[in-house]
Scaffold this active site. Structure first.
Site, PDB file in Angstrom:
ATOM      1  N   CYS A  79       0.831  -1.210   0.000  1.00 38.20           N
ATOM      2  CA  CYS A  79       0.000   0.000   0.000  1.00 38.20           C
ATOM      3  C   CYS A  79       0.861   1.253   0.000  1.00 38.20           C
ATOM      4  CB  CYS A  79      -0.935  -0.012   1.203  1.00 38.20           C
ATOM      5  SG  CYS A  79      -0.169  -0.581   2.741  1.00 38.20           S
ATOM      6  N   HIS A 109      -3.084   5.480   5.993  1.00 35.71           N
ATOM      7  CA  HIS A 109      -1.759   6.076   6.149  1.00 35.71           C
ATOM      8  C   HIS A 109      -1.816   7.548   5.744  1.00 35.71           C
ATOM      9  CE1 HIS A 109      -0.429   1.977   6.408  1.00 35.71           C
ATOM     10  NE2 HIS A 109      -0.385   1.735   5.120  1.00 35.71           N
TER      11      HIS A 109
END
Ligand SMILES: NC(=O)c1ccc[n+]([C@@H]2O[C@H](COP(=O)([O-])OP(=O)(O)OC[C@H]3O[C@@H](n4cnc5c(N)ncnc54)[C@H](O)[C@@H]3O)[C@@H](O)[C@H]2O)c1
Ligand SMILES: NC(=O)c1ccc[n+]([C@@H]2O[C@H](COP(=O)([O-])OP(=O)(O)OC[C@H]3O[C@@H](n4cnc5c(N)ncnc54)[C@H](O)[C@@H]3O)[C@@H](O)[C@H]2O)c1
Ligand SMILES: NC(=O)c1ccc[n+]([C@@H]2O[C@H](COP(=O)([O-])OP(=O)(O)OC[C@H]3O[C@@H](n4cnc5c(N)ncnc54)[C@H](O)[C@@H]3O)[C@@H](O)[C@H]2O)c1
Ligand SMILES: NC(=O)c1ccc[n+]([C@@H]2O[C@H](COP(=O)([O-])OP(=O)(O)OC[C@H]3O[C@@H](n4cnc5c(N)ncnc54)[C@H](O)[C@@H]3O)[C@@H](O)[C@H]2O)c1
Lengths: 342, 342, 342, 342
Positions: free
Chosen positions: B142, B222
């Site tokens: 990711c 994130h």
């Protein structure tokens, strides 16, 4: 030697710590602390036998109703002091300044206020001398203090070209985390660059520093990540030696189990520091990396504690009870037990 | 057109999303999903009428005891598929690879595995073509996917000299946050530079990128902060235009109330995205700043979702049902509803 | 059949869900939604093609400046509706009531308002009939709704003597957890008993219920623990059967991996519920315990979702488009996909 | 008077506190602390000049490699002590017991072990006398200690019929919250009743107590809510007076700003307690409510600290250096600074 009489306005996170630190100095005495609160927080001052003052007569009455012995109001406290440290919340101090000026009382404000309120911003290892004899100064904020301390060390070693930092800021202070905070999210500051870069330049305009900042969901301390362009290629030891010139930067090692903010906090408690306070910038020695002329490192800042030694030094500089910065810093460090290595 | 039969091994955070995405493609069909679990999680697959397989006979028995209809074991599933996507936890996939190779089955692993397991690392907008007809690839993690997407856009516009990033990583995924996590602290990754920089270079060795990473106590997504050295002075619009060339970077505005990870998540839910998934990198347009030849920006990465479109494209490239990257990306984006602006 | 025209005032956590639920009913149509905001939140309404109204002309201007097509003000919306659901924040609705009364418009307020604002408090399975044809009612809060649902089931089975509950309340809603919250602490409500017990009695004065409540640092859902004095010794199955008479209490099993609030939330997302909403009270079947004449159990309440079906039923009762509670509840449940077992 | 030589095995959360508490007693001396760790945690013992021992020769070597001066192994420590307090993690102590027995060394285990390991469970105000001269005992867990303390007070006043509690348990300890925890969720214990009720009965079988327990996402302390059936109708003052008979239950007031776990923690830090420890059960005086013969109250338990005074008393009882419980409790309380009111 006559002791300097220090008043504290605002007995919160910073004020209560400054009061305790003043009480520790052999060249200062605490004239009193002033606040508006009536609950367990101010009772701590009573228990420590600090003279307690109320902001005005209304609050005095409220305090007395709550069973707190009050010595007078802010006006009375102002009469008793050689210098006052205003630790009221952000932007409140600006309103008190007229009173201090009228009374010809030297005053210090904290980092929540603008540079313009005093025209001088203070960080002991960088510009102590420029505060000698001043009528007022501002001790820069927790974030800015850590930036100036660390970059000053690199600058003094001739290593600093420019510094770019990402600042992870604790979202609220522990005592008030039932009243406000953020939950399960991250909150970037609206502006990049964030204000801490320019704020560091109010202490030292030479610093080429740009920051971005983000609030993170913890209450313990800040964490800063830095990418520094050095003036030249350098070795890791050289850089560490530069940081070692600061008596307020302490090296820590990840490999020693000090691998997160909570572990560092527990260490401070284990060292019997009051409130588990860490006055130093805790910089990871083993995480630090030099690649060519680029330097990378991270450190932890105890936002509640880092400005306390600075404030003590600012008092000495302004009142000139100590004209030499190194002497003042050494005295302060000793009284608070600062270390250069954990 | 014959549909490509896709098997999924590991029906967790990534696997269940890949399965749903495969089911949406008109040129693919889901051969089945394989796992070892027996609780509500695998029952979701049953409810969606996906063929369910067990890793081996032992797990098959356990699943059947739990009332789950099982179609066979992994070996059976391997027989039925043209390609398999391994979405088992970090480092487990490496052990399954021999089985896939023996069966001459094309396979994709996820970012938890090393580049060496397949010798090829994939990110659609950067290197789709190099995966055409391959026997195996790895869809990068990711974090790395977001890095490659954004830096590829800058590189293609001739703007990228070097990029330095600070990566704030969610500490655990929502479904398992009762089992593990961090609390009221920040956990730096031990090494600076962190592994994501070199990982991005497994996709594109030209990228001059260095990162530091830290785990933060939230579960949503994130947040990356970047400082990019441009090849030259540039204007903000020019930079935004570069990002606009990526169909998987969506611009958002802080001033529109999208000022934190949780607000962005709520928007995705309001858009009726499954699981509130965001496949795009959400990059703040109004926070982005250019100063001379330096660029600063921040973006949010939905770690659970960002690799899903990449995996779909990797399937197309490896099976060559679509040889043109743009066509594949367009198809994938449309099926999942990607947007370039929120 | 003529559809009931429903207006929504306040397009926040509750209002946006009520709007979506109204849009799903075949006997209702959405007259419009009204708010004061200008950011991504109201744009969701625009995207869903809901008629958008502004509270007054000032806000209309602000909305239009932000590019939102506005159909008029609250006064206009009032003209177009048969009934209005006020979903503005706590204590604001009380001020709007005069407007609704003047316009002879039936209105529903939410649980943030006092019982006295309407003189009637609503919970479908308990007192639907008493709301038939009423000019106004209050749908009780999320906590209270769950209490009334579960205790009504026990009462109807003749099992309930008295109930004592400890309510763990989520501290803030996900969309706004960057603006407020609590961190790493627990915040008891000042008063024991807390207000939810008496609040349940505004629906059903027969319930002997006392509660204590505490805010906990998570954003997902409430968790209630109960200790019930039964009228007599009873078996576990008997008690479960009582709960099964409610179509809005769903049994779950800890042993199925549904062992924490986050796992339950993930299940709802996996079921493709909008926003991952759970309209049911999720009560642990295997955790429930009977000891003699004492009953112990715990359940999870999705505070954002639980009042939505209740509000839909309240509309039906007040407008009498459906006079039978069971019919209304069945219709509502079907449209929203409620289940009695997960 | 000869001082009792106390050894500590396991220098973690509990062990380090017991060591410090032993060092404070004038009738005890610290024979040494034993552990297996090599990082900052054991260095705290070195710095306090406590004799440090390693569990065995392997760990001794590791410790010495890390620069820690080691006095010997557990076997050596056993030789030097009159009694050993085992504070190793849950279920480890059970394995050490053979060694202690072989050496005829009295030993205390902590609450993570089962009652059966020693056949006696200890809580000073309840059953000090029964531990006099014993070879071993178990100091019950933090939760159980608080239950026994408070219910013993009610029982002694003749007020206790039965007690039903909901226990909110902190999810992990601060020093290790970077290693494990839960995030944005609540985790009920699988079984209702939870084990704390029966555990309290290992100290006092007369207590009619049933509990349910849930892990909550904070690290500071536990919070218990109680509903007690009194033997008769009673007044609030009568109940408070009962609690006042315990010297280890301290009354606090919500109205004094002590309205959440974090505020209480900050008060303890402000009182200069080591680690901000609270040895008392902090019970809200103004929140407590009596309705007829039912009593409702809530209190906070500092899980890290509450068993420390109990352990000190257990040492005195077992070694019979003090045969009278009240004398021992008074001594312990004084050395640690316990209070009955904050
Ligand atoms: N908290 C930190 O981490 C931190 C760090 C560095 C600098 N600072 C700065 O220090 C200053 C104080 O911040 P703080 O965190 O200690 O705030 P705080 O809220 O903890 O404390 C402020 C105190 O001032 C009192 N107060 C409010 N109005 C008053 C009045 N009119 N007269 C007297 N007292 C009054 C409050 O009751 C409170 O006790 C701010 O400028 C802040 O930006 C804070
Ligand atoms: N979670 C993320 O955000 C994320 C993002 C990008 C990439 N990845 C990568 O994707 C991969 C999968 O991660 P995840 O987060 O989906 O993990 P996960 O733990 O959510 O799911 C893994 C699934 O595999 C199953 N499994 C375990 N052993 C198995 C076996 N022997 N046979 C079949 N199934 C088995 C597990 O039961 C589980 O359902 C990893 O490589 C990870 O690094 C994860
Ligand atoms: N959030 C919950 O979990 C929950 C659960 C059950 C009941 N309730 C109750 O529902 C009601 C609404 O709560 P919420 O959580 O949806 O609040 P919210 O803050 O999420 O939404 C309120 C909305 O009303 C709008 N608003 C404010 N003033 C307005 C005005 N003058 N005119 C029009 N709109 C205006 C706001 O902009 C916002 O969009 C309250 O009574 C609350 O107690 C909330
Ligand atoms: N943490 C609490 O709040 C709490 C409260 C009351 C009771 N207890 C009980 O106290 C006991 C200790 O718990 P803790 O929280 O202090 O654990 P901890 O993990 O903090 O400390 C245990 C210590 O034992 C050491 N250790 C492990 N194996 C060892 C060995 N073989 N020899 C010597 N030392 C070894 C560990 O390194 C560690 O330093 C458990 O029974 C626990 O249930 C804990």
């Amino acid at each position: 030697m006559k002791k300097v009489k220090v008043a504290i306005n605002g007995y919160g996170v910073i004020g209560k710590r400054v009061a305790d630190a003043v009480a520790l100095q052999d060249d200062m005495e605490l004239a009193g602390v002033c606040d508006i609160i009536t609950d367990w927080r101010i009772k701590i001052a009573v228990q420590r036998e600090y003279p307690v003052f109320a902001f005005n007569d209304d609050f005095r009455k409220q305090m007395e109703n709550a069973g707190i012995k009050v010595q007078g109001t802010l006006s009375d406290l102002i009469q008793k002091a050689d210098i006052i440290v205003d630790c009221t919340p952000k932007k409140i101090a600006a309103k008190n300044i007229e009173k201090y000026k009228e009374a010809n009382l030297k005053f210090i404000v904290q980092g929540g206020e603008k540079h313009e309120t005093t025209g001088h911003s203070f960080s002991a290892e960088n510009n102590y001398e420029t505060a000698l004899g001043r009528e007022s100064t501002r001790v820069v904020s927790c974030n800015t203090t850590s930036i100036v301390r660390t970059l000053t060390a690199l600058k003094n070693a001739g290593l600093l070209k420019k510094a770019r930092g990402t600042l992870l800021r604790r979202a609220t202070d522990p005592w008030e985390s039932h009243l406000n905070g953020i939950m399960n999210t991250l909150v970037p500051e609206k502006e990049i660059p964030s204000h801490q870069g320019p704020d560091a330049q109010t202490v030292d305009p030479d610093l080429d520093v740009i920051t971005a900042a983000v609030k993170v969901p913890e209450t313990l301390s800040h964490l800063h990540y830095w990418n520094v362009q050095l003036t030249r290629e350098a070795g890791k030891e050289e850089v560490l030696d530069a940081f070692r010139t600061s008596t307020r930067v302490a090296l820590i090692n990840y490999s020693d189990g000090l691998s997160a903010n909570n572990a560092i906090k527990e260490l401070m408690l284990a060292l019997n520091r009051p409130y588990g306070d860490m006055y130093e910038v805790a910089l990871w020695e083993d995480m630090l990396k030099v690649q060519g002329d680029e330097l990378f490192y991270a450190y932890v800042v105890d936002n509640q504690a880092i400005v306390i030694p600075e404030t003590i030094d600012a008092i000495r500089a302004m009142t000139e009870i100590e004209k030499d910065s190194e002497n003042s810093i050494r005295k302060t460090n000793k009284s608070l037990g600062l270390r250069q290595k954990f």
